[in-house]
Scaffold this motif. Structure first.
Motif, short mmCIF file in Angstrom:
data_model
loop_
_atom_site.label_atom_id
_atom_site.label_comp_id
_atom_site.label_asym_id
_atom_site.label_seq_id
_atom_site.Cartn_x
_atom_site.Cartn_y
_atom_site.Cartn_z
N ALA A 20 0.94 -1.24 -0.11
CA ALA A 20 -0.19 0.04 -0.11
C ALA A 20 0.92 1.25 -0.12
CB ALA A 20 -0.93 -0.02 1.28
N ASN A 21 2.28 1.18 0.80
CA ASN A 21 2.77 2.25 0.70
C ASN A 21 3.59 2.55 -0.54
OD1 ASN A 21 2.45 3.13 3.24
ND2 ASN A 21 4.17 2.11 4.15
N GLU A 22 3.83 1.22 -1.29
CA GLU A 22 4.34 1.49 -2.51
C GLU A 22 3.58 2.28 -3.58
OE1 GLU A 22 5.11 -1.50 -6.32
OE2 GLU A 22 5.73 -2.04 -4.38
N ARG A 23 2.17 1.88 -3.66
CA ARG A 23 0.92 2.54 -4.34
C ARG A 23 1.24 3.91 -4.05
NH1 ARG A 23 -1.53 -2.52 -3.21
NH2 ARG A 23 -2.66 -1.54 -1.75
N ASN A 24 1.12 4.30 -2.75
CA ASN A 24 1.27 5.90 -2.35
C ASN A 24 2.51 6.53 -2.96
OD1 ASN A 24 -1.24 5.69 -0.87
ND2 ASN A 24 -0.08 5.08 0.91
N LEU A 25 3.47 5.95 -2.84
CA LEU A 25 4.78 6.55 -3.24
C LEU A 25 4.68 6.94 -4.73
CD1 LEU A 25 7.63 4.56 -1.23
CD2 LEU A 25 6.82 6.84 -0.95
N ARG A 26 4.07 5.94 -5.53
CA ARG A 26 3.98 6.29 -6.93
C ARG A 26 3.04 7.34 -7.10
NH1 ARG A 26 6.05 2.43 -10.35
NH2 ARG A 26 6.48 0.35 -9.42
N ALA A 27 2.13 7.29 -6.52
CA ALA A 27 1.06 8.38 -6.61
C ALA A 27 1.79 9.73 -6.15
CB ALA A 27 -0.20 8.12 -5.88
N TRP A 28 2.47 9.78 -5.02
CA TRP A 28 3.00 11.11 -4.64
C TRP A 28 4.29 11.50 -5.31
CZ3 TRP A 28 3.24 8.52 1.14
CH2 TRP A 28 2.17 8.80 1.67
N ALA A 29 4.94 10.63 -6.09
CA ALA A 29 5.97 11.01 -6.95
C ALA A 29 5.30 11.79 -8.11
CB ALA A 29 6.62 9.85 -7.51
N GLU A 30 4.15 11.45 -8.69
CA GLU A 30 3.36 12.07 -9.54
C GLU A 30 2.86 13.52 -9.25
OE1 GLU A 30 3.38 11.41 -12.75
OE2 GLU A 30 4.59 9.83 -12.49
N SER A 31 2.23 13.52 -8.04
CA SER A 31 1.60 14.63 -7.48
C SER A 31 2.33 15.81 -6.72
CB SER A 31 0.32 13.86 -6.67
OG SER A 31 0.75 13.44 -5.52
N GLU A 32 3.26 15.21 -6.22
CA GLU A 32 3.88 16.52 -5.30
C GLU A 32 4.82 17.28 -6.29
OE1 GLU A 32 3.99 17.05 -1.75
OE2 GLU A 32 2.16 15.92 -2.08
N PRO A 33 4.91 18.51 -5.93
CA PRO A 33 5.77 19.46 -6.53
C PRO A 33 7.20 19.10 -6.34
CG PRO A 33 4.69 20.55 -4.70
CD PRO A 33 4.29 19.23 -4.62
N ALA A 34 7.94 19.49 -7.26
CA ALA A 34 9.26 19.45 -7.11
C ALA A 34 9.98 20.29 -6.15
CB ALA A 34 10.02 19.77 -8.45
N PRO A 35 11.14 20.00 -5.27
CA PRO A 35 11.44 20.63 -4.36
C PRO A 35 12.10 22.03 -4.88
CG PRO A 35 12.98 18.90 -4.67
CD PRO A 35 11.83 18.69 -5.42
N ARG A 36 11.75 22.91 -4.11
CA ARG A 36 12.76 24.65 -4.54
C ARG A 36 13.48 24.90 -3.66
NH1 ARG A 36 10.01 26.69 -8.84
NH2 ARG A 36 7.73 25.88 -9.19
#
Length: 368
Positions: A351-367
């Motif tokens: 389940a955490n793996e699925r979340n990580l894939r989703a966050w990798a797409e949705s989270e903004p790049a660090p600034r």
């Protein structure tokens, strides 16, 4: 006649000089060996007692003495990811005594070797491994690291010939002399703190925060993309060295419990590899599934997954870069082990793996 007598006398004199020089050389070697044995600067015969141990940044050399002569029933082990983990945080959270054994760029062969050597030398109850897929996937994962002058295997095996090599080594003799000179106030030696050794907090060039995370993120996301053959070989190497060095080390010691940590890499780490090519991201996540299979096979393995805590992996103040966390980040691991000693189920890890894939797409790049 006089010439013959003179020649014979000269040869006797030459032999006398030779034996005198031989005795002097053997005496010097004996003195050197005795000095190194007495002081034992790398603590290979015994833990330092009459002087404060000289702890240096050279982990692969230093670890030999720590493995042999530092009695702790619990071990924290890992690559540079574990360098910010403090043994006292784990002792406070879990009880017992802990020794941290880190080696930047640790290979799969080194990991298996360290585990085996520690259990052979000291009674070991528990090993907390801060796992890292790249330990198994890196080029040279099936060998010792050679970049820093070669791996000093002789210091660990410490066979009779290895002991002689240690005792008559010039560097060891000079360090022993410096230690004795310090004892009488004639020299001051630089040391690093035993608990904090090689921690990112001790390096003034490393600063946690979004700017540091963004810097490595940009290098990964915008850097040169490895070709398909390289990535395929990397994944195959990860699988091979895992089965060759890691699984056998666990199987060989059923009485030792292995707490394997799936560490809290920042979300920027996954996002960077998603941006640079999904193949390597899949390799990183495949490693997690390999650990699931390992835990299913061996009852002395418990998995602890810290990757799914959104508030942690998006808090860049806990990171020196995309994946190296601070001592505060590692203290959360110690507290998490105490709070949930049963670990994470396979379902929770997936389940955490699925979340990580989703966050990798949705989270903004660090600034910065």
């Amino acid at each position: 006649m006089n010439s013959s007598t003179s020649s014979s006398s000269a040869r006797k004199q030459e032999r006398s000089y030779f034996f005198i020089m031989l005795v002097v050389m053997l005496g010097a070697l004996a003195f050197s060996a005795g000095l190194v044995w007495l002081v034992d600067p790398l603590q290979l015969f015994r833990k330092a007692s009459f002087y404060p141990a000289v702890i240096t940044a050279d982990e692969r050399t230093q670890n030999a003495g720590l493995l042999r002569n530092y009695p702790a029933e619990n071990l924290i082990i890992g690559s540079s990811l574990s360098q910010s983990c403090r043994s006292d945080d784990f002792e406070a959270a879990l009880g017992g005594d802990f020794l941290r054994l880190s080696a930047a760029g640790m290979t799969a062969k080194e990991l298996g070797f360290y585990i085996d050597q520690r259990i052979r030398r000291q009674p070991t109850k528990r090993i907390v491994h801060i796992s890292y897929w790249f330990t198994f996937a890196r080029q040279g994962a099936g060998d010792y690291r050679q970049e820093f002058g070669g791996f000093p295997e002789h210091l660990y095996l410490f066979r009779p010939s290895d002991r002689l090599k240690y005792l008559v080594n010039v560097d060891n003799m000079l360090q022993s002399t410096d230690i004795l000179l310090e004892r009488v106030g004639l020299r001051s030696l630089e040391r690093i703190d035993f608990i904090d050794r090689n921690s990112g907090e001790k390096d003034p060039k490393r600063k946690p925060g979004a700017a540091s995370v963004a810097r490595l993120y940009a290098q990964i996301a915008n850097g040169r993309k490895p070709d398909a053959n390289f990535l395929s070989a990397e994944r195959a190497r990860m699988e091979q060295t895992f089965e060759q060095y890691y699984a056998p080390a666990i199987a060989a010691h059923p009485d030792v419990h292995f707490d394997i940590i799936l560490p809290p890499f920042s979300v920027a780490y996954y996002k960077a590899y998603a941006a640079s090519g999904v193949y390597r991201l899949n390799t990183i996540l495949k490693f997690r599934r390999m650990l699931i299979d390992l835990a299913a096979e061996y009852p002395n393995v418990t998995l602890h997954d810290f990757s799914g805590n959104y508030d942690v992996i998006t808090n860049y103040d806990l990171y020196f870069d995309t994946h190296h966390f601070t001592s505060k980040g590692c203290s959360l691991i110690a507290k998490g082990l105490a709070a949930a000693p049963e670990g994470a189920s396979a379902e929770a890890i997936l389940a955490n793996e699925r979340n990580l894939r989703a966050w990798a797409e949705s989270e903004p790049a660090p600034r910065p």
